[in-house]
Scaffold this active site. Structure first.
Site, short mmCIF file in Angstrom:
data_model
loop_
_atom_site.label_atom_id
_atom_site.label_comp_id
_atom_site.label_asym_id
_atom_site.label_seq_id
_atom_site.Cartn_x
_atom_site.Cartn_y
_atom_site.Cartn_z
CG ASP A 43 0.28 -3.15 -5.41
OD1 ASP A 43 0.09 -3.29 -4.20
OD2 ASP A 43 1.28 -2.57 -5.89
CG ASP A 96 -3.93 -4.91 -2.60
OD1 ASP A 96 -4.24 -4.94 -1.40
OD2 ASP A 96 -2.75 -4.78 -3.00
CD GLU A 150 -5.49 -6.73 2.08
OE1 GLU A 150 -4.96 -7.65 1.43
OE2 GLU A 150 -4.89 -5.72 2.47
#
Length: 176
Positions: free
Chosen positions: A143, A8, A71
């Protein structure tokens, strides 16, 4: 068996999560390996990107993942923030490419839908579902939970593709 490194990306905090799927692990039962956050020092952008690159390289060398999931870019109202996020993603992706890992990208909505069941899920819902799916004793930091969710989304996607194709195994991102 496949080890998946989920990332992430962020210019201040980059989350990471590593899971294992396949092999002697029952279907749809991913095994948690580790997760955490790379806390980026408040330095110049070039040094921040180097820290992300170096940290992801260390993770790859230590845990030897077979696949890398991250992502994908999303549009932001703040162009400066979007550019910094894109650069952080780039540093992480180059780390994976440096070690010849196949790179897979997933939009945030698909990750949330894969883990929670809705693309509009909030961070606490993602944390809760990651905790439940991986049978963790406590919820990971936000996160890190997002990074684990990205790895889980990749595992779900590749397992689904294998079933559709009738493949027996998945190795290095390829159906066999």
């Amino acid at each position: 068996m496949s080890i998946i490194l989920g990332i992430d990306p962020g210019s201040r905090i980059t989350g990471f999560g590593i899971i294992e799927v396949g092999g002697d692990i029952p279907a749809n039962k991913p095994r948690y390996i580790t997760s955490g956050c790379i806390r980026i020092k408040n330095e110049s952008l070039d040094l921040k990107l180097k820290q992300i690159f170096d940290s992801v390289c260390e993770l790859i060398l230590e845990f030897k993942p077979d696949e890398f999931a991250i992502e994908s870019v999303f549009m932001s109202k703040n162009a400066d923030s979007a550019l910094k996020l894109g650069q952080a993603r780039g540093a992480a992706i180059v780390s994976a490419s440096h070690y010849a890992l196949p790179v897979f990208e997933y939009p945030a909505r698909k990750v949330k839908q894969s883990v929670v069941g809705t693309g509009a899920a909030d961070k606490t819902q993602v944390q809760h579902m990651v905790k439940m799916l991986l049978k963790l004793s406590s919820s990971p930091q936000a996160d890190a939970a997002d990074a684990l969710a990205i790895a889980l989304c990749h595992a779900n996607t590749t397992q689904g593709l294998a079933q559709l194709k009738g493949a027996k195994t998945i190795a290095r991102g390829r159906l066999r």
